[in-house]
Design a protein around this motif. Structure first.
Motif: not given
Length: 423
Positions: A341-355, A407-417
């Motif tokens: 959707x962004x196709x390289x829009x400047x100034x936007x970064x994102x991280x999404x991960x499972x905790x 690596x395994x964090x040994x906890x889990x509060x779902x995804x964080x974006x």
């Protein structure tokens, strides 16, 4: 200070780590322990965090004799002195899942009213605690689990199906522990923090709120072992605990993780906007929607003026269907939808991960999208849309070097974006 690529990536990882740290059992569990028992104290548990939770109990109560057993995912064990840790398979149960469930039920037998059962429950417990009801085999449960994982069903429906086939979930562990006092300490990984949904509620009686699984059963009936169709189509799935009030204590939740990330964002000079801890739906579609919100921040200063960060949690789904699928989890699918959707829009970064440190069944927590990710993917000979269509998002982010590996964090509060908009 200028928002360089290096700085943006470092800050995003700092926000993610702050959210994970907020759910570390060694930091938060002790404050939720009940008074010490007069009699015995039996510790049981299931989930990706259960071993570290057991370690935290031992550290908080060094003078209390403990016994019991917890089951966690392979590679998620922690050192304990008194409580035994068993490792089993996730997300599809194996023989150790069944053996652990039987041993946990045996551990709570024969207790009295002066005894205490501490149940340590966290995400992943539903697959790790697999004890089929009479007439159902572990192979049957595996087959159903695979159908669930490929169906795009939300976690509430998944766990309702699992409870129907289980001899330990839906309050059945609680019933086995009576008349001992039962205190559940839980780390939530589900939207809404519903105790019945976390690990399919082994200590929570099933009530009228149980989801209707009829439509799902009808849709997959042709792929189910024939003898399971009437069992799943019937009623049941839980056993209420006799007498007493449910003592269920949430020690870490997705919204607390988002608040911790927001606090870390303020320290970096960002305006945090928490969009919610229970965002659900198709991962790729949510990625497209989030790209639109990020653009609104950059262009119009709504819902916040940059530099800002959009924070969200919850559990999206990836509907694979019957076609061939590559590698990837819901977080990399979300990010690939956003990238397209962004196709390289400047100034936007994102991280999404499972905790928990594992996005689906892969070895990465998630990934990062940067303004140049689109061009780097094309330079690597990858068509992002085609990659997304074949559910191979992990491979794209691996190829461009943007995976987030914890690596395994040994906890889990779902995804964080976290989506950072620099301006």
């Amino acid at each position: 200070m200028e928002w360089t690529d290096t700085r943006a990536r470092r800050v995003l990882r700092r926000l993610f780590d702050a959210g994970v740290s907020s759910a570390d059992p060694r930091r938060v569990l002790a404050a939720h322990l009940p008074e010490r028992p007069k009699g015995r104290c039996v510790v049981v548990g299931a989930g990706k965090a259960s071993a570290l939770m057991a370690q935290a109990v031992e550290e908080a109560w060094p003078d209390v004799p403990l016994s019991g057993v917890v089951v966690t995912r392979y590679g998620h064990a922690a050192a304990t002195r008194q409580v035994e840790v068993v490792e089993a398979a996730h997300p599809v149960p194996d023989e150790n899942s069944e053996r652990a469930a039987r041993r946990i039920l045996a551990a709570v037998q024969g207790l009295g009213p002066d005894d205490l059962v501490l149940a340590l429950i966290s995400g992943g417990g539903s697959s790790l605690l697999a004890l089929p009801v009479e007439g159902v085999t572990l192979a049957d449960k595996r087959a159903v689990n695979r159908l669930l994982l490929a169906s795009g069903a939300d976690i509430g429906l998944m766990n309702a199906v699992r409870r129907r086939l289980s001899a330990i979930k839906g309050g059945k562990l609680a019933a086995a522990a009576a008349p001992a006092r039962l205190v559940t300490l839980a780390i939530s990984d589900v939207p809404g923090d519903d105790p019945l949904t976390i690990a399919s509620g082994p200590t929570v009686p099933v009530g009228a709120e149980e989801p209707d699984i009829g439509a799902f059963v009808a849709r997959v009936a042709g792929d189910l072992p024939a003898h399971l169709v009437p069992l799943l189509a019937g009623s049941g799935g839980g056993t209420p605990r006799e007498g007493g009030r449910l003592d269920y204590r949430l020690i870490a939740t997705p919204v607390l993780a988002l608040r911790a990330a927001a606090e870390a964002a303020r320290a970096e000079g960002l305006t945090p906007v928490i969009l919610g801890d229970a965002l659900e739906g198709e991962a790729r579609e949510l990625g497209t929607a989030m790209a639109g919100i990020a653009r609104s921040v950059r262009r119009h200063g709504e819902p916040a003026a940059p530099p800002a960060v959009l924070l969200s949690g919850g559990e999206t789904t990836v509907s694979i269907g019957n076609g061939p699928a590559g590698r990837g989890g819901r977080n990399t699918a979300f990010l690939l939808g956003m990238l397209i959707a962004l196709k390289g829009d400047p100034g936007i970064w994102a991280l999404a991960g499972d905790t928990d440190g594992i996005d689906g069944t892969e070895d990465a927590a998630g990934a990062i999208v940067a303004p140049d990710s689109w061009q780097r993917a094309l330079a690597a000979g990858l068509d992002p849309a085609a990659v997304l269509a074949r559910h191979d998002s992990y491979s794209l982010f691996e190829a461009v070097g943007d995976l987030v590996v914890t690596g395994p964090t040994l906890t889990n509060v779902n995804d964080l974006r976290a989506i950072l908009i620099a301006g």
